[in-house]
Each structure stands twice: as C-alpha cells, then as structure tokens.
Write an enzyme that holds these catalytic residues in place. Structure first.
Site, short mmCIF file in Angstrom:
data_model
loop_
_atom_site.label_atom_id
_atom_site.label_comp_id
_atom_site.label_asym_id
_atom_site.label_seq_id
_atom_site.Cartn_x
_atom_site.Cartn_y
_atom_site.Cartn_z
N HIS A 1 46.42 37.96 44.65
CA HIS A 1 46.17 37.69 45.86
C HIS A 1 47.20 37.20 46.59
O HIS A 1 47.04 36.60 47.78
CB HIS A 1 44.91 36.75 46.15
CG HIS A 1 43.69 37.31 45.62
ND1 HIS A 1 43.24 37.07 44.14
CD2 HIS A 1 42.87 38.16 46.02
CE1 HIS A 1 42.05 37.81 44.01
NE2 HIS A 1 41.83 38.41 45.01
N HIS B 1 44.05 45.84 45.85
CA HIS B 1 44.30 45.89 44.51
C HIS B 1 44.13 47.31 43.82
O HIS B 1 44.18 47.42 42.64
CB HIS B 1 43.21 45.01 43.60
CG HIS B 1 43.09 43.75 44.15
ND1 HIS B 1 44.19 42.69 44.11
CD2 HIS B 1 42.07 42.93 44.58
CE1 HIS B 1 43.56 41.49 44.89
NE2 HIS B 1 42.33 41.65 45.09
#
Ligand SMILES: Nc1ncnc2c1ncn2[C@@H]1O[C@H](COP(=O)(O)OP(=O)(O)O)[C@@H](O)[C@H]1O
Ligand SMILES: Nc1ncnc2c1ncn2[C@@H]1O[C@H](COP(=O)(O)OP(=O)(O)O)[C@@H](O)[C@H]1O
Ligand SMILES: [Mg+2]
Ligand SMILES: [Mg+2]
Ligand SMILES: [Mg+2]
Ligand SMILES: [Mg+2]
Lengths: 216, 330, 330, 216
Positions: free
Chosen positions: B218, B56
């Site tokens: 995700h 991320h």
C-alpha cells in the site's frame, strides 16, 4: 438547539448543522489528512472521510430525517456503505451506535447525547479492539467523550460542553504524535510510526471541532 | 503527478469499464463495482469472493474466472471495499454451496468483510472466511495489527479456486485456503514509493541510494531503510527474513512479484538469486511465477513469496485456470 | 540509478539464468545467449526465430514455446543481437522445413539478421524474413530509416507461430507474418523516460506536465512533446494517428501495451477509451490484450496496436499457445 | 611504421598500436558517446563500441595476427560478433573490407592503406545505404578517407596524412550537429535530431584520432 427547558435539549437541525460542519471541515482538511496517512499509512484517509461525509451530506439532503436518532443512523450507515477502509466501518459504527442509543424524538437532552457518545466510543472499541494509547482515533474520541460527560455532569451549557469535548479531542490527537502505533496500518511501521500524528485521531478532532462550531 | 487517467475520482470505475470491454469472460457490475465470472453463480459450487483496495492489479479482478475467483470487489485505491460490494458479490456467486471470502489481513479489509459476512448470514448465505497474513516483515503480536496479507493471496485464490472447481464443500475449500496461507511467507522491498492518484504525490521519499525493506503493498514505508545493494544481497535479506520464520526445504512454489514499476528483466534476475538461495537451503522452486501480480501502483520494487508445497497443493496449483491474469490448461 | 541487478554488465545473462530457472519448458543456452523451446528442433516444422535488444521483456524470450517462437536471441539492452546468436538459434530450430526470422525494422536488427541469414544460407539452412514496421509515428520515407517495429511484433510472432504449428511451409508462414504486419499499426506515448543500466541515467528529461508522443521502444524521445492531458484525449491522439494511416472498421485485434512502469489499472483505463474510439469508427476490438508485453525497461507510458483481422487471422490468434508471456488453450 | 623505403610502409605493429589506441579512446569516451546516443538514439553507443573494441583487443592478445590484413579482418569479424546494434555490423564491415583489400604481407604501403580505407567507406555505405549529410558515421568517415587519399597523393609523410584524416573526421563529426538525421535511429526524431552530434560520427572521429596517435 434549544435551552428553553430546564434541561438543555439538542434538536434535529443541530445534528444536521453538525454534519454539515464536519463535511466542510474534512473537505477543507482533506489533503492534510491524506498527508498524515501517507507518512504512516497508505495515503487515503483524506479521500476516505471526504468521500464519506460528502455522501452523508447527500443522503441527508435526499431525505432529511426528522429525529437526531435517524440523522445519526443514516449518517452511520452511509459511512459504512461509502467509505471502506478501516475508518469507514469504525466511523460508521460510531454514528450508528450513537443514533441507536437515542430515543426516536425530535430533541434529545444533553445528558442523552453524552450517553450516545459513550456508545459511539464503545462501538469503535468493540469493533476495532483499540485501547487508548494505541495511536488511533480512539485517542481523540475517548478523551472527548469523557470531557463531554464531565461537562454535562457539571451542568455546563451545551456550547461549553461541546467546546470542552473539542479541546479534549484536539489535545488527544496531538498526543498521538509521540506514540508507537499498535493498531491499524501504522503498527506495521513499528518504532517508525513515532513522531507522526495519527490521521484518524486528526479527523476525529475535526469532528469535534465541527460539534463546537455547530453549537455556535 | 502524471498518470494515464481521466480524473482521480473515476480511476476505479474507468478501469472497470476497461476490464468489461477487454474480457468477455467477465461480467462487470459497474453499479455495485463487482467483477463476476460470466457464468456465476454455478450450481453446487462454492463461490469464491475476494477483494481489497484497488491499485494491486491484476489482484483481484484479474483472477476472476474458471478455477480461481467467482467475484472480486475492488475498493477505492488502497481502500478496502465496502460491505455492500461484498454482499452483492456473495449473492451473485452463491450457487447453494456457500461462499468463501478470501480476505487480506488489514484492519479495513477485515472489518468490511466481517460486516458483509454478518449481513450475508441474515440472508441465509453461508459464508466462511480465509484470512491471508503471509508477510514476515510484520510481527504478529499484541503490538501490531498482525501480519499483512500480500503475495500468498494469489496462491490461496488459485488453490482454493481449484478445489472449489471440483465441487468440494465449503469447509474443505476454506481448509485448503488456510493451509496455503499457513505454509506461505512473503517479504517485500521498495526502490521507490508509489503515488496514490487522489494524494497526487509519492507516499514517501527515498534517496538515490536507499531502499525500504519490509514494505507492504500500500505504498507505506517499510520496517527499515537501508542502502541499496546488489540483487543478490537484497534477495538474501528477503529470503533470510522468510527462512527465519519458516525454514525452507523440499518442494516450493515461488512468486517473484513486481510492485508495478519494475521491469520483468529485473524480476528474472531476482528469481535466479531466489532459486540459488533455495538450492543452498536444500529446497527447490518446482513451481514459480515471475511477474507483476500483486502490485502497488507504480512502485518500483518486488516481493518474494514462498509456499511449502504438498502433493495436494501442487496438484491443485497445476489444475486448469482461466482468468485474465493467470491462465493455463484451458 | 536504482535497479535490481548484480551489475550493469551482467543484466542480460543474469536474467537469462532466471528464465532458465523459472521455465522448465525452455532450454536457455547461456553461452550463445539463445532461448529455445525445450523440444526444438521439431521435425518438419518451420522454426521461428526472433530477437532484438533486451529491455523489452517479455518480448521476445517470453514468447518462446508451443504455438509461437522456437527461439529468441536477446542482445544487450536496446542493442540488436549479433549474427552469431541468430545463427545458433537458426541452427537449433531448423527441423528441415526452414527458418523464419522475425525482425523489427531497426537498422541494427536488420543488418545483424541479414548477416546471419547469409551465413545460414552458407550452411544450407533455408531462411525467410518478416520485417515488422508498424509504428505510424515514423514516416516511411527517404528521410528516415523507415517505420519502427513495435507492438505488432507480438501479433506476427503469435499468428505466424500458430500457422507454423500446423506444419505449413515456410513461404506460407512468412506470408501470413507479412500480412499481419501490413494490417497492423501502432503508436506510443511516454510519461517518463527509462534508464538504460549501462547509461546509468534517464535517456531524456521530461517536465512534470509534459509527455512525449510517438515514442519507440528504446527510450528515445518521441516525435513531439506536448502537455499532459486526460487518458481520453491522449488515446484520441494515438488512435487518430493510427486511423489516419489505416482507416479502421470491422473486427480488430487490439493491444494496449504498458512500457514497463505503468500500472495495469491505467492500461485498463486506456483500453476503455480505445474501445470507445473504435466503436465510434464502426470497428470493434473482438480480441485484445492489455498488459506489459513490449516494454521499454522502466518507462511509464503505453502503446496501442491495432490489427485489422480476417477470419484466418482470428482463427490463428485463437489457436493454443504456451509460452511464459502468452498462454491459452493448453 | 617504417619509412625506410622510397614509398612509406605501414607494418603490423602500427595496426596493433592503432587498435590499442582506439580501444583506449572509446573506453575513455564511453560515457560521452552514450550521452550523445541518449539525446537522439537509445543510449547504448558508448557501451557498444567499448564492448566491441575491448573484445578486439582481447582477440588480438589471444593470437596476434602477423599481417595488417589479418589484424583488420580479425578486428572486423570480432566487432560483428560482439557488438550488435547498427554500429557492430557497420564498423565490423569497415574493418573487414579494409583488411580484405590489402595484400597478406607484413607491411603495406600508404597508398594501399588509402585504398583500403576507401573500401571501408564503400563497405559501410553499401551495407547501411547512408550518403554524406545523412548524419551518420559516414559524415566523419568519408571526409577522413578523402583527406587521407589526398595527402597520400600529395606525397605527405604518413603522420601528416593521418593527422589530416583525423582532422577531417573530427570536423565531419562536428558538422553533423546542425543536420537532420535520415538514417539510423536518430531519423525517427525528424527535426528534433537537429542540434546534436551523431554518436557514430563521434566514435569514427575517435578512431581517426587514434590513427594519428598511433602514427606518433
Ligand atoms: N483497530 C482500530 N481501532 C480504531 N481505529 C483504528 C483502528 N485501525 C485503524 N484505525 C484508525 O483508522 C485510521 C486510518 O483510516 P483510513 O486511512 O481511512 O483507513 P485504512 O487504514 O484502511 O487506509 C487510523 O489513522 C486510525 O485512527
Ligand atoms: N544506415 C546507417 N549507415 C551508417 N551509419 C549508421 C546507419 N545507421 C546508424 N548508423 C550509425 O550508427 C550509430 C549508432 O550506433 P549504435 O548506437 O551503436 O547502434 P543502434 O543505433 O543500433 O543503437 C549512429 O550514430 C550512426 O552513426
Ligand atoms: Mg489509510
Ligand atoms: Mg486504505
Ligand atoms: Mg541500440
Ligand atoms: Mg544506439
């Protein structure tokens, strides 16, 4: 495993063999587990459990514990320390609780093992809050634990009891396919989670298949 | 799968080596996989620790520094960190005023941070937690693991970090973090899946004219799949989902966030539409960020996060920050 | 082609609207397609104007602001701006001390800026130019249009911008810009092509195990195609190409730049390798940037740019800058 | 176009028709030009010339000039103002130079047109520095200009002269395929530029095909 006594006993080498079988199974099935997780999760379950059980195998090799209790507690804390994700704390807790329920003796009875498995299930449910039917590892773990307890109560031989548990786990994992997830990442998908096997339930089935294998 | 890596098993540690080499203001503990502010711990200052799966970036390691996080714990790709990392981080940033854990609401993150917090308590480190759950695509009900934490994490980290820098006590820093979370909502859209290195192939397949609405960070599929359309219409879908949950008016802070593979040009096109949408509702983006901040590896897509500001929040947002990923005022 | 746009013909103007809405520190002239510092022109300060095709964001518009550019002229995607834009920009930033044009060495950019410079002269605006040509993948010979301008453009803009901010005269600002260019070299690698909106499909095709070496920033194929390999080996290929042209030693400024679609995590992995390579050669990256700065739409890949620093260049690099894409010290 | 005089004359409507034909041709061929540019450049040539000639068409519609000179100068400066890239200044200069060579009369002779084309070529070469064989628009423009001059010298009818120019341009564009580029973006590719037609040469061929069409 020894069956010389009246009551069947399970010894440390059995637990070591079980863990060895598990580590092998999740390594072999790593990609399938990851693919299951890609469909309704985040594509890391295979890598997670493989990393975890490889670390457990290593930890056990580094300093082989002498009792089933110690084996399981070490396995559990290694999983907690190496896996991360949802499955790390859950599996870690399962093994730790299992171990902590046992006497610190080189052999435990099958009945004690059944109680220990029950503690594993309770630990997972307390930590994760999942009930059966929520499409998680609990859907494989709970029926497996029940099947083992029933077989032990019925006086089955260890290998038969463990086979019964393995079958129940496999069946429980398969049965997650039509469910809609209510816990874990898959729940984000809502109805789109239906039609896929839960990766954690699938790895739990592998853990019980390894148990049957270790039982010979 | 083509990636610029040395091997799927070493991506996290190799990237940490790069961060260590690139940022003298950070101290990267490669053994424990923790990114620290070089000057941590700071006496009397609440220490801020965040973490989560890798993939991320710049979240979270890129937000370590003055006015924001004191430490970040990167897990494996898309896998929450293990308790050991969080414990190391918490010990390393505790300057006697306690430690705030900023945790995105995912089962794995919650469990691992909880375990760590318990063990910190055993070592007499005072820990408070803020759970970030801003994603309106997931209904918070008995039938889900609850809303996910996404873009608002950055707002929480920045604003709580700014308050901590003033020497505020742990309870206050936790309070403002929760307030930011409560006033923030997000929604994400994917044009393509991403590829987790260890998985080696895209997490899902998407047709040439399809998009996923309501994705997380995700690489998971979204709540629904629909046909691709103009930026203006896609923004409307996203903003309506936010507005339905939290009516917008007044001054807002807006993040138009790329998922990693979307050109900045497109993010600005989206921001223009978000800004127009807000205007229509009688709200204004008085503060904004446009860029790749909370990403999902190489995914193409975006998320939009809106926070309803108060004067206090605006002031703390504006306070100086000096991190690899966010910097102003210093 | 899936893009977050309202139409292939309006991408540039729609993105400019977004920039205008996001950055109060900028004044965006939508009619002339010029991005200005809000406070331009500044009396007595050399005005810096750059520009080029769009699709490289944050270059150039994201580098307009204190300590860097006074105006940027975005052309259509991958198409140099027209002279009118450059003239408008030059007029708008001329504070009486003259205007510096920072031009990347592409036939189109050179011709359009040259035409603009001639017309500026007609209007008594003093113009000097710096031509950026740092890309070692292209040999500067009779048989090419000369080296391309790529990553070093950012260095030139930042350092010349810092000197201009001190009130230095046009000749000095131009001199330092040329010095930065002469001391800088770049090399780029693509894992995937990019898709120009108006073209609607990728500019080239690349197999699952192939990469392009020596690419520019316009989605063009590179000098050679080779098999994909580890980050470490790819970095070695790139750095060797640079080193062959400009032996590296001492203190350097390094940019590890994503082409738009590469995750930041991978850029850090590359930076670790670049840093190790430099170390091996007896050089150090004393200053660095890791991120998407000079992009090629959604291309996956990277470029690395190295500048051999002097004390003066380091000082100017460190000077405060306040732009959407680069900010420190303010 | 009138051929009433001894010497053939080309009038303003002819030039307007020519530009109309060009604008149509590049619009129709836009994708092909972009594909050629994608192979050895940056995939914008089709969009560039289409945008340019559409703008020229618009500028001429807004205030139709009265002389060929004015038509061409307006076309040229519009291209410079609207296209950008390499082709904008180059084509813009070509048309502007062409126009500026002509008298400001409503009709020009074919010989004058040939001279104007020569100025166009000179303008492009001066600005861009490309010689024939460098794999640029010059490879289509130069032979076309020569063919036109030769035909005019030979006393050909205007339509024949223009047809000859169109054929030479088309042939010149085709002949760029085996060349290695030495100017423009394609030169970055080195030997990899071989085997592709130059997009600018291709659009120049369209411009001369339009000339032939306008001649009837
Ligand atoms: N609350 C929960 N209770 C029990 N099991 C859970 C829970 N949440 C997730 N799981 C199990 O964890 C599995 C996912 O593990 P993993 O992919 O390793 O972690 P993560 O979801 O963090 O990526 C799921 O398939 C599910 O079986
Ligand atoms: N120096 C030059 N002289 C003549 N023609 C050139 C030169 N450089 C480029 N060209 C022409 O311009 C064409 C490319 O135009 P275009 O794609 O519109 O611009 P750009 O190359 O800036 O993207 C090439 O195919 C070539 O014919
Ligand atoms: Mg997972
Ligand atoms: Mg995970
Ligand atoms: Mg171009
Ligand atoms: Mg081109």
């Amino acid at each position: 495993m020894t069956t010389a006594h009246e009551e069947p006993l399970v010894d440390t080498p059995f637990f070591l063999a079980w863990i060895e079988e598990m580590a092998t199974a999740v390594q072999v099935e790593r990609d399938r587990l990851t693919e299951l997780d890609a469909a309704i999760g985040d594509a890391d379950h295979g890598a997670n459990v493989d990393r975890g059980f490889t670390a457990v195998r290593q930890a056990l090799a580094d300093g082989p514990p002498e009792t089933p209790r110690a084996v399981l507690v070490l396995a559990g804390s290694t999983l907690i320390r190496k896996v991360g994700g949802a499955s790390g704390p859950l599996y870690g807790t399962a093994f730790r609780q299992m171990g902590r329920t046992l006497r610190d003796a080189p052999e435990v009875t099958l009945a004690e093992l059944a109680v220990a498995f029950d503690a594993a299930l309770a630990g997972v449910q307390k930590l994760g809050g999942a009930a059966e039917g929520d499409k998680t590892m609990v859907d494989a773990l709970a029926p497996a634990v029940r099947a083992l307890a029933r077989a032990v109560q019925d006086g089955s031989k260890p290998e038969d009891a463990m086979a019964a548990a393995a079958e129940a786990a496999a069946e429980g994992a398969r049965a997650t396919v039509p469910l809609q997830a209510r816990k874990g990442r898959a729940s984000y998908l809502g109805p789109r989670s239906i039609g896929h096997e839960d990766p954690g339930a699938a790895s739990t089935a592998l853990i019980f298949a390894a148990l049957r294998k270790a039982a010979g | 799968m083509k990636k610029l890596i040395n091997g799927v098993d070493t991506v996290v540690i190799d990237a940490l080596r790069g961060m260590a080499a690139a940022h003298p203001s950070l101290r990267v503990d490669l053994d424990n996989k923790v990114i620290f502010r070089r000057d941590a711990p700071r006496r009397g200052k609440v220490g801020l620790v965040s973490g989560g799966g890798s993939g991320h970036e710049p979240l979270h390691g890129g937000f370590v520094g003055y006015g924001m996080l004191d430490a970040a714990c990167p897990g494996e790709v898309f896998t929450s960190p293990v308790p050991d990392q969080v414990i190391e981080a918490s010990k390393g940033v505790d300057g006697g005023a306690g430690v705030l854990h900023i945790v995105k609401n995912y089962t794995g993150d919650v469990l691992n941070f909880e375990m760590a917090a318990e063990l910190c308590a055993d070592e007499s480190i005072e820990v408070a937690s803020v759970l970030v759950n801003d994603d309106v695509a997931v209904r918070d009900s008995l039938y889900t693991a609850g809303r996910r934490g996404t873009g608002a994490t950055l707002f929480v980290e920045k604003i709580a970090g700014a308050l901590a820098e003033t020497g505020a006590p742990l309870a206050d820093v936790a309070r403002i973090g929760r307030e930011v979370n409560e006033r923030s909502r997000s929604f994400g859209v994917a044009l393509t899946p991403c590829t987790v290195p260890a998985a080696g192939k895209p997490t899902f397949e998407l047709g040439d004219t399809e998009i996923e609405l309501g994705i997380g960070i995700h690489g998971e599929p979204g709540r629904t799949r629909t046909s691709h359309r103009d930026a203006r219409e896609i923004v409307r879908l996203a903003m309506d989902a936010i507005y339905d949950d939290l009516p917008l008016s007044g001054e807002t802070l807006v993040l138009v966030n790329g998922m990693g593979g979307t050109p900045l040009m497109e993010l600005y096109i989206l921001f223009a539409e978000v800004s127009a949408y807000l205007h229509e509702k009688g709200a204004t983006a008085v503060r904004s960020l446009v860029g790749n901040y909370v990403t999902s590896l190489d995914m193409q897509g975006f998320s939009v996060t809106v926070c309803r500001l108060t004067d206090e929040l605006t002031r703390l947002w504006d306070a100086p920050v000096e991190t690899p990923g966010l910097r102003w005022g210093r």
